[in-house]
Design a protein around this motif. Sequence first.
Motif: not given
Length: 461
Positions: A296-316
């Motif tokens: 499977c793949a996960l598809s997520v969207t950044a709220p209003l196009g912006r992620l915090t570094a913590a959110q970005w790191r969680l995806v990574a």
Amino acid sequence: MLAAMPVTPPSPSERDKPAAGGRTVRAGGDACPGALRLHTADDGALARVRLPGGLLTARQAVALALVAEELGDGNLDITSRGNVQLRGLADGCGGELAGRLRAAGLLPSDRYDRVRNVAASPLCGLDGVGEPSPAGATDVQAWARALDALLCTPASDAPDPSDGPDLSGLSGRFLFGLDDGRGDIVALGPDVTLIASGAGQATVCFAATGPGLRIAAGDAPRAAALAAREFLAAAARGGAKAWRVRDLAPEHRPRVEALGDRLTAAGIACVPLPRPRLPHGPPVGPGLVTGGDGRCALSVTAPLGRLTAAQWRLVATTADRDGTGELRVTPWRGIVVPGLPAGTARSRLTALADAGLVTSTTSPWHRAGACAGRPGCAKSLADVRADAAACLAGLPPAGLPVYWSGCERRCGHPGGTWVDVLATGDGYRIAVQDGETETKTETATAGGLADAVAAARTAAD
């Protein structure tokens, strides 16, 4: 090696002038920001990191998060071309920023940094959609990597010196689109479009319109680079300063006949297609994507196009621990994480939702965006991001795309049909935009904004 250079672009009135036939005359130079050429904003410098095809590894993603935290404001913005912007950068950090990006493999060429604008179908090979069939699907991500290497190759080092002119002459706004046949990238209207068309073949055309040329899929990346060179040659012949194909008058636009001659001279066989199949399909939405291989793949969207570094790191971290170690950033301000086992994919999606990312098409935050607004942009008439967030908290499930803009420039707005929420200084003007047509216009203050946006978003959906 080029040094990082802060610049402030001229206003639209200084650089863009309408002319006959709907084209735009570019009066000034292209000030599009990059990793080396920084834009000066009210909240600090802004850098745009190109991610051809939206591709980056988990390690590269972590490097970007560290840069955002240590040099910027701690956030990462996803652009409408699947690139990443870093804001709030301190004066004098350009050299360190460039060094970090080079070390992470995110700045392979100083000279060609800003021309590496490549969008590719982010779900290619993950969901069984597109052309050709999954068993022999064309890998447009492989196209993106090959094209990126060609974009960073000086004309003097090209396979054939006659391939010139040099691609460093392209604008930072010129877009290559690589579509696997589902039509999501065609819908963006790229300047040079490649479409996988089955049986090991592809179609190449200008501005996502016909006519086109049929070529072998293996020749697609080089054909795209040659098409960009034909655009530069056509602009030079017409004596025009053009950033994109649509900027040129119809009689000066690049012709597929001339491109065919250029391809033939380069040893690439091609067949004219007066009316090529140009599919138009929807963009990837947030949620769980099930593949035919049990993964499977996960598809997520950044709220209003912006992620915090913590959110970005969680995806990574999710990509590194549970997926293939790769992320695909999308032109719709989202991220796709491929290759998760079916047994863990849903729980990982839930964790990303708990972290504040958009994971469902029923969310009111789905297909919602906003420009930087105050305090980052001096031209903005409102803190549009704060007003948008307050408005979205009370909206029903998503309808039409909606975009908040702080001024008439409407930076980053979507295409097609969308709800335009424009700050006026005394409130907001809400209208449904459909190409050149504007309907259902009304005004509202912040207190009545949610009802007005909800009505506009659902009335024409």
